[in-house]
Scaffold this active site. Structure first.
Site, PDB file in Angstrom:
ATOM      1  CE1 TYR A  24     -16.191  91.675  46.132  1.00  0.00           C
ATOM      2  CE2 TYR A  24     -13.909  90.340  45.103  1.00  0.00           C
ATOM      3  CZ  TYR A  24     -14.706  91.453  45.175  1.00  0.00           C
ATOM      4  OH  TYR A  24     -14.850  91.846  44.060  1.00  0.00           O
ATOM      5  CG  HIS A 100      -7.403  88.864  41.311  1.00  0.00           C
ATOM      6  ND1 HIS A 100      -7.337  90.172  41.504  1.00  0.00           N
ATOM      7  CD2 HIS A 100      -5.829  88.762  41.032  1.00  0.00           C
ATOM      8  CE1 HIS A 100      -6.177  90.857  40.502  1.00  0.00           C
ATOM      9  NE2 HIS A 100      -5.996  90.151  40.104  1.00  0.00           N
ATOM     10  CB  ILE A 101     -10.403  87.862  47.275  1.00  0.00           C
ATOM     11  CG1 ILE A 101     -10.298  88.310  48.243  1.00  0.00           C
ATOM     12  CG2 ILE A 101     -11.703  86.806  47.803  1.00  0.00           C
ATOM     13  CD1 ILE A 101     -10.627  89.426  49.649  1.00  0.00           C
TER      14      ILE A 101
END
Ligand code: DHK
Length: 146
Positions: A24, A100-101
């Site tokens: 992330y 979504h990262i």
């Protein structure tokens, strides 16, 4: 649609920066909020994060009631199992960008099938934190083109 953009973040995203940085990154959620507000310019924006499904559903209802310009949502782990989140998003008539990262399609099988994608206008996955301002710019451009 003229109300504020709603940026909604799901469970565990409050831990960005130290949470599995190899997946992330090290950008914190407050960094991401600043990126979103810069991208939004003078367009009003509400930025929220919760680990609770019901809170995210309530914010989607707020977006509906405030005639939001659009919703940018990172549902996090709720992407794959939450019928209440899907049902709430179906009630929103404006554009929704699911973000979504990480690229969930390159990850473990449990991250492969997002229910939210069944109602999202578009999906961004794998562009890291910089996907957020890109989604904001798209939402603003979409409204201007409408
Ligand atoms: C964030 C999460 O917390 C995971 O549960 C998702 C998403 C991926 C992200 O990449 O932002 O599966």
């Amino acid at each position: 649609m003229s109300g504020p953009i709603f940026v909604l973040n799901g469970p565990n995203l409050n831990r960005l920066g130290t949470r599995e940085p190899e997946i992330y990154g090290r950008t914190t959620l407050s960094d991401i909020e600043a990126m979103c507000r810069e991208a939004a310019g003078d367009v009003p924006l509400q930025f929220h994060q919760s680990n609770a499904e019901h809170q995210l559903v309530d914010w989607i209802h707020d977006a509906i009631d405030q005639n939001s310009l659009g919703i940018l949502i990172n549902p996090a782990g709720l992407s794959f199992r939450s019928i209440p989140l899907l049902d709430a998003l179906k009630m929103f008539s404006g554009p929704t960008v699911e973000l979504h990262i990480s690229n969930i399609h390159r990850r473990e099988d449990i991250y492969q099938r997002s229910l939210v994608s069944k109602t999202a206008t578009g999906v961004i996955a794998g562009l890291g934190a910089r996907g957020y301002p890109l989604a904001i710019q798209w939402l603003i451009g979409h409204q201007k083109a409408a």
